[in-house]
Design an enzyme around this catalytic site. Structure first.
Site, PDB file in Angstrom:
ATOM      1  N   CYS A 256       0.827  -1.212   0.000  1.00  0.00           N
ATOM      2  CA  CYS A 256       0.000   0.000   0.000  1.00  0.00           C
ATOM      3  C   CYS A 256       0.866   1.270   0.000  1.00  0.00           C
ATOM      4  O   CYS A 256       1.508   1.576  -0.988  1.00  0.00           O
ATOM      5  CB  CYS A 256      -0.970  -0.042   1.173  1.00  0.00           C
ATOM      6  SG  CYS A 256      -2.382   1.071   0.986  1.00  0.00           S
ATOM      7  N   HIS A 342      -4.008  -5.301   0.089  1.00  0.00           N
ATOM      8  CA  HIS A 342      -3.705  -5.802   1.431  1.00  0.00           C
ATOM      9  C   HIS A 342      -3.767  -7.320   1.501  1.00  0.00           C
ATOM     10  O   HIS A 342      -4.829  -7.896   1.758  1.00  0.00           O
ATOM     11  CB  HIS A 342      -4.683  -5.202   2.444  1.00  0.00           C
ATOM     12  CG  HIS A 342      -4.420  -3.766   2.752  1.00  0.00           C
ATOM     13  ND1 HIS A 342      -3.736  -3.356   3.879  1.00  0.00           N
ATOM     14  CD2 HIS A 342      -4.712  -2.650   2.056  1.00  0.00           C
ATOM     15  CE1 HIS A 342      -3.632  -2.035   3.875  1.00  0.00           C
ATOM     16  NE2 HIS A 342      -4.217  -1.586   2.787  1.00  0.00           N
ATOM     17  N   GLU A 344      -2.740  -9.197   3.841  1.00  0.00           N
ATOM     18  CA  GLU A 344      -3.091  -9.668   5.190  1.00  0.00           C
ATOM     19  C   GLU A 344      -4.602  -9.774   5.348  1.00  0.00           C
ATOM     20  O   GLU A 344      -5.099 -10.496   6.203  1.00  0.00           O
ATOM     21  CB  GLU A 344      -2.491  -8.748   6.256  1.00  0.00           C
ATOM     22  CG  GLU A 344      -3.274  -7.502   6.576  1.00  0.00           C
ATOM     23  CD  GLU A 344      -3.217  -6.445   5.485  1.00  0.00           C
ATOM     24  OE1 GLU A 344      -4.018  -5.500   5.534  1.00  0.00           O
ATOM     25  OE2 GLU A 344      -2.361  -6.554   4.581  1.00  0.00           O
TER      26      GLU A 344
END
Length: 368
Positions: A256, A342, A344
């Site tokens: 990001c 993202h 995660e």
């Protein structure tokens, strides 16, 4: 709280457009750039994501608060959005392992939330007009609110990483883990640290303005540049750090804002999007494997794809299928890669978690 006790509240956009609703919890006023997230779940993770610092969050899901809050579903130590705008707010919650109501969660942190807003109308409006500053308030003096709103800085050129970064270095994971990672906190999410720790990493997390010498003193096996809020261009120290890591050909992974920092460190430009990508159902294509991924995204700035395509040292690895913007890149002759989204994915989906495995593989290959 009884419905009849709730005050009238408004959402006022920078161009003067007004939407009416009702207050939740505390009275007051909150400013920020208005943005919307299309996720159907995971509101607590969204509200505590440091990447949203300085923004008013509008949720497109019609019901917010219905499953309460749980301390295991936070991405930082506090709510990071400036305030909440939603359609239907649930003051009661039904999940067995919830520890409190979302209403109390906001009240305890002295943050403003408003509901009964026509969120579909707001989304359509800012989708067409673009992201802009806004104010939510239980105050009634529009003249005063408009004057205060004029003083709120634009997100373009705004450095916010220093507002959410750790003040002092700290450790995460098992100190006996086989790999060590130096991570730059420019707005890092807890689930990123969990993903690295679960893959055998002991992480030292450093403040936003840390130098290469400071991070290298930990003698890490790899380096990580985190997500975060604001414009990447003012983060000159982070860009210089990325330059040093790349110059020494050390394993580097950026997510990001970290991805954007890596781009700027190599003369690749970034720009502010019309209204950004925020949600958990964004389609991405991996150009290396040819496979598609459904991804979790949260960004208002993006790396210019043409610059990467024309750069002799980089190649595009991922593209966003909705608008063909750049979603990932890697260096051809250096141990460096990054993605705009993202992996995660807290909340999910988890199509992209392989990127953490790729980082670990890059580290292990560099050690051989």
């Amino acid at each position: 709280m009884k419905y009849t006790q709730r005050k009238k509240a408004i959402l006022l956009l920078a161009d003067g457009t007004i939407f009416e609703g009702k207050s939740i919890g505390i009275d007051g006023t909150a400013f920020g750039e208005i943005c919307y997230n299309t996720g159907m779940t995971g509101y607590q993770e969204i509200f505590t994501d440091p990447s949203y610092f300085g923004q008013l969050m509008l949720t497109t899901n019609a019901h917010i608060g219905n499953y309460g809050v749980n301390e295991n579903e936070i991405e930082s130590d506090s709510i990071k959005i400036s305030g909440l705008v939603c359609k239907n707010f649930s003051f009661n919650y039904s999940r067995d392992n919830a520890q409190d109501s979302l209403e109390n969660y906001f009240i305890k942190q002295n943050l403003l939330a408003i509901s009964d807003i026509d969120t579909r109308a707001v989304v359509r409006y800012i989708r067409d007009k673009g992201a802009m500053n806004a104010v939510i308030s239980t105050e009634t003096d529009l003249g005063v609110l408009k004057e205060k709103l004029k003083a709120i800085p634009d997100m373009n050129g705004l450095e916010l990483a220093s507002k959410v970064s750790t003040k002092e270095p700290y450790f995460f994971g098992d100190e006996n883990a086989p790999l060590k990672i130096s991570a730059l906190d420019i707005g890092i999410k807890k689930n990123i640290l969990r993903n690295l720790a679960n893959r055998g990493c002991y992480i030292k997390v450093f403040p936003y303005n840390s130098t290469f010498e400071e991070m290298n003193a930990f003698q890490p096996d790899g380096y990580f540049l985190s997500n975060g809020p604001g414009d990447p261009e003012p983060l000159v120290e982070a860009q210089n750090l990325a330059k040093e890591i790349i110059k020494n050909d050390l394993p580097l992974f950026g997510i990001c804002l970290g991805h954007q920092v890596i781009a700027l460190a190599n003369g690749i430009s970034t720009y502010k999007m019309h209204n950004g990508h925020r949600g958990i159902n964004h389609p991405v294509k991996n150009l290396i494997t040819g496979k598609g991924e459904i991804t979790s995204q949260n960004h208002g700035f993006v790396v210019k794809r043409e610059d990467v395509e024309n750069h002799k040292d980089f190649e595009v690895t991922h593209i966003h299928l909705n608008d063909d913007t750049l979603a990932g890149m890697r260096m051809k002759d250096k141990n460096c890669f990054s993605v705009q989204y993202h992996p995660e994915a807290s909340p999910g989906p988890h199509d992209s978690s392989y990127l953490f495995d790729q980082f670990i593989e890059n580290i292990q290959n560099s050690k051989k």
